[in-house]
Enzyme design. Structure first.
Site, PDB file in Angstrom:
ATOM      1  N   THR A  80       0.829  -1.205   0.000  1.00 47.53           N
ATOM      2  CA  THR A  80       0.000   0.000   0.000  1.00 47.53           C
ATOM      3  C   THR A  80       0.865   1.258   0.000  1.00 47.53           C
ATOM      4  OG1 THR A  80      -1.713  -1.208   1.203  1.00 47.53           O
ATOM      5  CG2 THR A  80      -1.906   1.173   1.158  1.00 47.53           C
ATOM      6  N   CYS A  81       1.944   1.234   0.741  1.00 50.54           N
ATOM      7  CA  CYS A  81       2.843   2.398   0.774  1.00 50.54           C
ATOM      8  C   CYS A  81       3.454   2.622  -0.601  1.00 50.54           C
ATOM      9  CB  CYS A  81       3.941   2.188   1.808  1.00 50.54           C
ATOM     10  SG  CYS A  81       3.326   1.971   3.497  1.00 50.54           S
ATOM     11  N   ALA A  82       3.898   1.560  -1.234  1.00 47.71           N
ATOM     12  CA  ALA A  82       4.481   1.663  -2.575  1.00 47.71           C
ATOM     13  C   ALA A  82       3.453   2.206  -3.560  1.00 47.71           C
ATOM     14  CB  ALA A  82       4.993   0.301  -3.022  1.00 47.71           C
TER      15      ALA A  82
END
Length: 168
Positions: A59-61
């Site tokens: 999700t961060c990526a």
């Protein structure tokens, strides 16, 4: 203190995001070249602070890719991707992905950014990392919009953040 969840389980942050209409707290963060960057270094630009636990999670990526694509195309706007990851991890990820429209910054040295912005997790499995949040600033460093994502594995509301920039 704010309460969010990680896969349904409650976790807490050290405080709350800066209030809309207030001046953003100052910060000192480490860039990929190991130089120190402050809020003053970005004066005169609109900013999207894309704050997240670790660039090494899906999700961060995705949030880095999405803001690279969307917000960085806006005039006089910079996207700052901020986590406690080492600058080397940021550089590796952005290099491998070909992302050059975001500024990667690390809070690894002191964690002061996380405390000032109220995003440090203070318990749970992500204790010490930053909660997934977005803070949008105008050219003078005033807070236009904030979002602390309620479920950590969910993506932020890109549309709302971008609308805050466009409607400023």
């Amino acid at each position: 203190m704010a309460t969010v969840t990680l896969k349904g389980g409650e976790i807490h942050t050290s405080g709350n995001l800066p209030a809309t209409g207030t001046k953003a707290p100052e910060f000192k963060l480490t860039a990929n070249d190991l130089s120190t960057k402050t809020l003053a270094d970005f004066a005169g630009s609109k900013l999207v602070l894309n704050i997240f636990p670790s660039v090494d999670t899906g999700t961060c990526a995705t949030s880095v890719r999405e803001f690279n694509r969307e917000a960085s195309a806006l005039e006089n706007t910079k996207v700052l991707c901020i986590s406690r990851d080492l600058p080397f991890a940021h550089a590796r990820f952005c290099g491998a992905e070909g992302l050059d429209n975001v500024v990667s910054l690390s809070d690894f040295k002191t964690g002061d950014f996380g405390k000032a912005y109220g995003v440090d997790f203070i318990d749970g499995p992500l204790d010490g990392l930053h909660s997934r949040s977005v803070v949008v600033l105008d050219e003078k460093g005033n807070v236009l919009y904030t979002e602390q994502v309620a479920e950590t594995v969910d993506e932020p509301n890109y549309k709302a953040a971008l609308e805050a920039l466009l409607n400023e």
